[in-house]
Design an enzyme around this catalytic site. Structure first.
Site, PDB file in Angstrom:
ATOM      1  N   HIS A   1       0.989  -1.114  -0.173  1.00 17.07           N
ATOM      2  CA  HIS A   1      -0.474   0.002   0.259  1.00 17.07           C
ATOM      3  C   HIS A   1       0.947   1.134  -0.269  1.00 17.07           C
ATOM      4  O   HIS A   1       0.428   1.992  -1.343  1.00 17.07           O
ATOM      5  CB  HIS A   1      -1.361  -0.141   1.165  1.00 17.07           C
ATOM      6  CG  HIS A   1      -2.078   1.095   1.750  1.00 17.07           C
ATOM      7  ND1 HIS A   1      -2.660   2.240   0.660  1.00 17.07           N
ATOM      8  CD2 HIS A   1      -1.248   2.322   2.703  1.00 17.07           C
ATOM      9  CE1 HIS A   1      -3.135   2.710   1.121  1.00 17.07           C
ATOM     10  NE2 HIS A   1      -2.388   3.465   1.920  1.00 17.07           N
TER      11      HIS A   1
ATOM     12  N   HIS B   1       4.205   7.293   5.671  1.00 21.13           N
ATOM     13  CA  HIS B   1       2.601   7.335   5.777  1.00 21.13           C
ATOM     14  C   HIS B   1       1.624   6.870   6.634  1.00 21.13           C
ATOM     15  O   HIS B   1       1.301   7.327   8.043  1.00 21.13           O
ATOM     16  CB  HIS B   1       1.276   8.041   4.872  1.00 21.13           C
ATOM     17  CG  HIS B   1       0.850   6.890   3.950  1.00 21.13           C
ATOM     18  ND1 HIS B   1       1.200   6.037   3.552  1.00 21.13           N
ATOM     19  CD2 HIS B   1      -0.803   6.521   4.275  1.00 21.13           C
ATOM     20  CE1 HIS B   1       0.549   4.516   2.959  1.00 21.13           C
ATOM     21  NE2 HIS B   1      -0.912   5.927   3.768  1.00 21.13           N
TER      22      HIS B   1
ATOM     23  N   GLU C   1       0.768   5.998  13.019  1.00 14.85           N
ATOM     24  CA  GLU C   1      -1.265   5.510  12.771  1.00 14.85           C
ATOM     25  C   GLU C   1      -1.321   4.049  13.082  1.00 14.85           C
ATOM     26  O   GLU C   1      -1.549   3.607  14.060  1.00 14.85           O
ATOM     27  CB  GLU C   1      -1.744   6.128  12.246  1.00 14.85           C
ATOM     28  CG  GLU C   1      -3.149   5.698  11.473  1.00 14.85           C
ATOM     29  CD  GLU C   1      -3.968   6.877  12.596  1.00 14.85           C
ATOM     30  OE1 GLU C   1      -3.577   7.797  12.982  1.00 14.85           O
ATOM     31  OE2 GLU C   1      -4.729   5.807  12.832  1.00 14.85           O
ATOM     32  N   ASP C   2      -0.130   3.332  12.584  1.00 17.26           N
ATOM     33  CA  ASP C   2      -0.860   1.576  12.349  1.00 17.26           C
ATOM     34  C   ASP C   2       0.139   1.148  14.003  1.00 17.26           C
ATOM     35  O   ASP C   2      -0.759   0.056  13.808  1.00 17.26           O
ATOM     36  CB  ASP C   2      -0.661   1.226  10.971  1.00 17.26           C
ATOM     37  CG  ASP C   2      -1.847   1.685  10.101  1.00 17.26           C
ATOM     38  OD1 ASP C   2      -2.864   2.445  11.183  1.00 17.26           O
ATOM     39  OD2 ASP C   2      -2.259   1.570   8.556  1.00 17.26           O
TER      40      ASP C   2
ATOM     41  N   ASP D   1      -3.392   8.107  -0.976  1.00 16.82           N
ATOM     42  CA  ASP D   1      -3.609   6.709  -0.249  1.00 16.82           C
ATOM     43  C   ASP D   1      -5.330   6.117  -0.465  1.00 16.82           C
ATOM     44  O   ASP D   1      -5.542   5.760  -0.721  1.00 16.82           O
ATOM     45  CB  ASP D   1      -3.562   7.728   1.509  1.00 16.82           C
ATOM     46  CG  ASP D   1      -3.672   6.964   2.643  1.00 16.82           C
ATOM     47  OD1 ASP D   1      -3.760   5.870   2.236  1.00 16.82           O
ATOM     48  OD2 ASP D   1      -4.606   7.862   3.148  1.00 16.82           O
TER      49      ASP D   1
ATOM     50  N   ASP E   1     -21.996  10.487 -29.158  1.00 15.17           N
ATOM     51  CA  ASP E   1     -21.426  11.012 -30.360  1.00 15.17           C
ATOM     52  C   ASP E   1     -20.974  12.405 -29.936  1.00 15.17           C
ATOM     53  O   ASP E   1     -20.947  12.816 -31.153  1.00 15.17           O
ATOM     54  CB  ASP E   1     -23.222  11.031 -30.531  1.00 15.17           C
ATOM     55  CG  ASP E   1     -23.625   9.304 -31.167  1.00 15.17           C
ATOM     56  OD1 ASP E   1     -22.330   8.681 -31.497  1.00 15.17           O
ATOM     57  OD2 ASP E   1     -24.685   9.617 -31.861  1.00 15.17           O
TER      58      ASP E   1
HETATM   59 MN    MN Z   1      -2.432   4.281   4.296  1.00 10.53          MN
END
Ligand code: MN
Length: 735
Positions: A56, A80, A84-85, A155, A276
């Site tokens: 990711h 990034h 956070e994770d 992201d 068209d």
């Molecule tokens: Mn992310």
């Protein structure tokens, strides 16, 4: 031995370095270090689709590399998600290992993730505040460093590309948010490349049927379209070359599915008509040449009036520049042409991100600064003395027109629900839950009861009043009645009627009819007969109508009893002569019958036809007995020869008991039972006469006569008596 300093490039990074071949060794080293740090931090993590999580951040960095963002941005993109994770990694680690600039970017993206949830932002009670809050946060971080927002957009783009792995509700939620906030944001930043992809990806999840339909039609006609465009391009190239302009690029403009859809909706035209319209783009080196090419285009084909726009002289507010025109060819086909320089093209495709593509050329920094200044004005509008009105204003500036076609309303708990404009409480109910929709009976908006076809407005607080059981109305599906706006509600209601509705209604109807017949002491009466009274040939259709609520329990009682009385009258029809003096029951003179020209006469109701309040009636003057009131259609009246003895009478305005019905109540005897039964009757203003109680083995059998105002009271009062403690059954006594 000499230490090996040039580490092998990880396979994951090769495409990124191919996009940015001119990075210095130091820049490459920074990106590589960020990659190794992130890969280590996320080593045990997987994405929803099962692939290693590191794919990711690598994909996000790739999107930014293709936009040619600088290396701190690429490093921050790779990092990034770590703060956070990943447990135990703080922003200080990033700052120590990668420096203040990268750390600031990572921190900015991390903070952006904590976008407000609906409940928290909506406490203020103003619709649109959540969006305002989200956008405000985005713009504030942009004020610090626009690159944070670009990472956030990349992201979101990658998350949208891989949205298929999420459960459907989250897909819809993400897609909605993307279409409402991130695509308009990309548009505002002028990054067309990201804008259209976000729109198409969102559309694919929000309206999969339409998406597939348009995609299929596009694919089916691609070859034909390309062949046509080739001939048009050749013609135009030939004419332009006569001007001696070098480095001219003519290309067919790709059509995006969502933009086709929007056009179909906006102009209310079918796919073919949108399709068209062919689109060409011409890129020429100099601004002055743009106008020359415009002249050529208008000399070959006939210009469409009103379709010429000079966005070079007057750029759009996202700094987009181009000449736009539309022409009609010999076959009547419409061709849209955009004409621009390479710089304008960069700006059009990459918007604010174009700045990094020209980092060396200081000339372009002026446009970049201008763009930033414009965006800052937007932020100020939203952050200076933040009042709800400002927030609204801000959002309205930011919103795409998609956004404006929606209303934002609240649940009683303060959650925000967004619906297409024109949505009703029923749409709202079905949005909350299918079952809430099915059981929806009414609604309160801002505490006030509204009709179900009320048009919801942004900011409304909506409360749905539900019944115990599901019973959507067929009327809801009638478009001319305007009960529903959303296709979700429509399909749920249809499904209900198709599958569950009829069976349920039949079963329910059978219950109601059987209970009613039992109460009337007519358990053995065939249901077919009852159905026929209502004009139904098929019992199931009748039962379904009862279960659906078209035919009420009281109306069944009324119809059945009336039919019974009619049958009895016919059976008892007597010869005329003394008939008008047939047995009568006395009624008080104030029994609610007005007699023309006289009053104070004794009034009795004829026993032969038992007139009930509402029946057409006539009075018959009887010797020594005052007036006997008959139904106007009573055979005794019709056949009477003594017309002078009839007088006009009317049901008076005062409410009176006019209809005696014998009742039997079975109950386990208890103290106060009779008092409770009396109270039920009193509440209905029903008089009780001839009461007898018989108790055997502590089971009380109570017989009494109720004097009803009208027959539809019967069912209701019997039901109420049955709800009393100890009562086993209350029903009409058949004599
Ligand atoms: Mn992310």
């Amino acid at each position: 031995m000499v230490a090996v300093t040039s580490e092998k490039v990880p396979t994951d990074l090769e495409p990124i370095f191919r996009s940015r071949p001119n990075l210095s060794p130091e820049e490459r080293a920074l990106v590589q270090r960020a990659y190794h740090f992130a890969a280590e931090a996320h080593r045990d993590a997987k994405r929803e689709g099962g692939e290693p999580f590191i794919t990711h951040p690598v994909a996000v960095a790739q999107i930014l590399a293709d936009l040619r963002l600088d290396t701190p941005t690429l490093a921050a993109a790779l990092l990034h998600d770590v703060v956070e994770d990943v447990e135990g990694i703080e922003i200080e680690h990033i700052e120590r290992d990668f420096g203040a600039e990268v750390a600031r970017l990572v921190d900015g993206v991390t903070k952006l993730k904590k976008l407000p949830t609906s409940t928290e932002a909506m406490k203020s009670g103003k619709a649109g505040d959540r969006e305002a809050e989200t956008l405000r946060k985005i713009f504030l971080s942009m004020n610090n460093d626009i690159r944070v927002v670009l990472i956030k957009l990349a992201d979101r783009l990658h998350n949208m590309r891989t949205l298929g792995h999420l459960p459907p509700e989250r897909q819809i939620k993400k897609a909605r948010e993307t279409l409402d906030i991130f695509a308009p944001l990309a548009n505002r930043l002028g990054i067309w490349q990201i804008k259209w992809e976000l729109e198409d990806l969102s559309f694919r999840y929000l309206n999969p049927e339409k998406y597939r339909e348009i995609a299929t039609q596009l694919a089916a006609r691609r070859a034909e379209r390309e062949a046509y465009l080739e001939t048009v391009k050749a013609r135009l190239a030939k004419e332009i070359s006569a001007l001696g302009i070098p480095n001219v690029h003519i290309s067919a403009r790709p059509k995006h599915i969502y933009s086709i859809y929007r056009k179909m909706e906006r102009k209310r035209i079918p796919f073919d008509q949108v399709y068209d319209i062919h689109a060409l783009r011409v890129i020429v080196p100099e601004k002055v040449q743009c106008y020359q090419v415009l002249g050529v285009v208008h000399s070959i084909w006939r210009p469409v009036p009103g379709e010429f726009d000079d966005y070079i002289a007057a750029p759009k507010n996202n700094f987009y520049q181009s000449l736009h025109t539309a022409v009609v060819d010999d076959q009547g086909k419409t061709i849209e042409v955009q004409i621009r320089t390479p710089e304008m093209h960069e700006q059009a495709e990459y918007g604010i991100a174009a700045h990094w593509r020209y980092k060396e050329g200081a000339a372009h920094d002026k446009a970049f600064e201008e763009h930033l200044r414009y965006l800052r004005q937007l932020i100020e509008a939203a952050t200076e003395g933040v009042s709800p009105a400002d927030a609204q204003e801000f959002v309205s500036v930011m919103r795409s027109d998609v956004f404006q076609n929606r209303v934002y309303v609240f649940t009683p708990k303060g959650d925000v629900i967004d619906l297409p404009s024109g949505a009703t409480p029923i749409d709202f109910a079905y949005y909350i839950h299918t079952d809430v929709g099915h059981r929806c009976r009414g609604a309160r908006v801002n505490g006030v009861q509204v009709s179900l076809d009320y048009r919801l407005k942004s900011g409304d607080r909506v409360e749905i009043i539900t019944g115990k059981r599901a019973s959507p109305s067929l009327d809801w599906l009638n478009p001319s009645l305007g009960y529903i706006r959303t296709s979700r509600a429509r399909s749920k209601i249809k499904a209900w009627f198709k599958r569950v509705g009829r069976e349920n209604n039949i079963a329910l109807g059978r219950e109601v009819v059987d209970r009613e017949l039992r109460r009337l002491g007519l358990s053995t009466k065939p249901r077919e007969e009852v159905a026929a009274l209502f004009g139904f040939a098929k019992v199931d259709d009748f039962l379904a109508a009862v279960g659906y609520g078209d035919i009420s329990a009281p109306s069944i009682a009324t119809k059945v009893l009336e039919a019974d009385r009619k049958a009895q009258r016919e059976a008892a029809a007597e010869p005329l002569a003394p008939s008008a003096e047939a047995p009568t029951r006395p009624v008080n003179a104030s029994a609610g019958i007005d007699i023309m020209g006289d009053s104070g006469m004794l009034i009795t109701l004829a026993r032969c036809c038992n007139p009930v309040r509402g029946d057409p009636i006539v009075g018959y003057i009887t010797r020594g007995k005052g007036v006997t009131v008959h139904r106007a259609d009573c055979p005794n009246v019709i056949n009477s020869l003594e017309s002078e003895r009839f007088i006009n009478v009317n049901w008076g305005s005062s409410v009176e008991r006019a209809y005696p019905v014998p009742i039997v109540i079975t109950a386990y005897d208890r103290e106060g039972l009779l008092r409770d039964i009396g109270a039920v009757a009193a509440n209905e203003s029903i008089n009780i006469a001839e009461l007898h109680v018989q108790t055997r083995n502590s089971i009380a059998s109570i017989t009494l006569t109720m004097e009803l105002e009208s027959l539809d009271q019967l069912s209701r009062v019997l039901a109420k008596i049955e709800m009393l403690p100890n009562v086993i059954e209350a029903r009409r006594r058949v004599v």
